[in-house]
Write an enzyme that holds these catalytic residues in place. Structure first.
Site, mmCIF file in Angstrom:
data_model
loop_
_atom_site.group_PDB
_atom_site.id
_atom_site.type_symbol
_atom_site.label_atom_id
_atom_site.label_comp_id
_atom_site.label_asym_id
_atom_site.label_seq_id
_atom_site.Cartn_x
_atom_site.Cartn_y
_atom_site.Cartn_z
ATOM 1 C CE LYS A 48 -3.921 -2.201 2.417
ATOM 2 N NZ LYS A 48 -4.694 -2.171 3.690
ATOM 3 C CE1 TYR A 65 -9.378 -2.981 0.763
ATOM 4 C CE2 TYR A 65 -8.468 -0.987 -0.232
ATOM 5 C CZ TYR A 65 -8.298 -2.146 0.517
ATOM 6 O OH TYR A 65 -7.061 -2.467 1.012
ATOM 7 C CG PHE A 100 -12.967 1.779 7.748
ATOM 8 C CD1 PHE A 100 -12.482 1.237 6.563
ATOM 9 C CD2 PHE A 100 -13.579 0.926 8.659
ATOM 10 C CE1 PHE A 100 -12.603 -0.115 6.278
ATOM 11 C CE2 PHE A 100 -13.712 -0.437 8.387
ATOM 12 C CZ PHE A 100 -13.223 -0.952 7.194
ATOM 13 N NE ARG A 119 -6.027 -11.936 5.679
ATOM 14 C CZ ARG A 119 -6.723 -10.791 5.678
ATOM 15 N NH1 ARG A 119 -6.975 -10.153 4.540
ATOM 16 N NH2 ARG A 119 -7.174 -10.288 6.796
ATOM 17 C CB THR A 146 -6.900 -5.751 10.246
ATOM 18 O OG1 THR A 146 -7.415 -6.874 9.513
ATOM 19 C CG2 THR A 146 -7.291 -4.470 9.534
ATOM 20 C CG ASN A 200 -3.321 -2.330 7.204
ATOM 21 O OD1 ASN A 200 -3.193 -1.936 6.048
ATOM 22 N ND2 ASN A 200 -4.390 -2.982 7.622
ATOM 23 C CG HIS A 228 -5.196 -6.197 -0.105
ATOM 24 N ND1 HIS A 228 -6.413 -6.111 0.534
ATOM 25 C CD2 HIS A 228 -5.342 -7.127 -1.093
ATOM 26 C CE1 HIS A 228 -7.255 -6.946 -0.051
ATOM 27 N NE2 HIS A 228 -6.640 -7.574 -1.037
ATOM 28 C CD GLU A 257 -8.922 -9.006 -3.158
ATOM 29 O OE1 GLU A 257 -9.690 -8.695 -2.242
ATOM 30 O OE2 GLU A 257 -7.733 -9.356 -2.965
#
Ligand code: IDP
Ligand code: MG
Length: 137
Positions: A9, A49, A57, A85, A91, A112, A115, A126
């Site tokens: 990100k 998203y 948020f 993950r 998260t 964070n 992704h 995705e």
């Protein structure tokens, strides 16, 4: 063999973590079979998203995800969705274990660093969202 979508990100890219994150991916033995850099606009971030559209948020998330360039990758390996993950961490970086990417490099629950797809079905969506078949090797 399974595939998943991984994103570094904007906070990860601007902090100079691209190399460190790729090193961790390769050290785990995960195969990078596609990779590109993009700077998302609102529309593209929103489509990615869309499941979070109703979340409080969401607008902040869009602002964050469009604030700078990102690195997008497809990873391949056994149980790839779950393994990526695990390497990312939870998260919220405050709760993430040391040694995970979010635990070591994350700022807060929004910023964070990375992704990862959360299921095999979402991984397919995705991956197709960002890559054409001939961009995956
Ligand atoms: P994930 O990235 O671990 O799958 P999701 O719940 O799918 O987490 O949320 C997507 C992204 O939205 C998170 O990675 C984070 O950047 C942001 N986010 C999630 N929860 C919050 C929150 O409570 N406040 C602000 N941003 C959040
Ligand atoms: Mg998610």
């Amino acid at each position: 063999m399974e595939q998943t979508l991984a994103i570094i990100k904007p906070d990860g890219v601007s902090a100079g973590y691209i190399g460190e994150i790729i090193k961790r991916i390769e050290n785990e033995g995960f195969k990078i079979i596609a990779m590109k850099m993009e700077h998302l606009d609102d529309r593209k971030a929103e489509g990615f998203y869309y499941v979070h559209k109703q979340k409080p948020f969401f607008s902040s998330l869009l602002e964050y995800m469009t604030s700078g360039s990102i690195v997008i990758m497809v990873l391949q390996g056994q149980n790839m969705v779950e393994k990526w993950r695990k390497l990312m961490g939870t998260t919220n970086p405050d709760d993430a274990d040391k040694g995970t990417i979010r635990g070591d490099m994350g700022t807060d629950i929004e910023r964070n660093v990375v992704h990862g797809s959360d299921s095999k079905d979402n991984a397919v969506y995705e991956i197709n969202y960002f890559f054409k078949g001939n961009e995956i090797f």
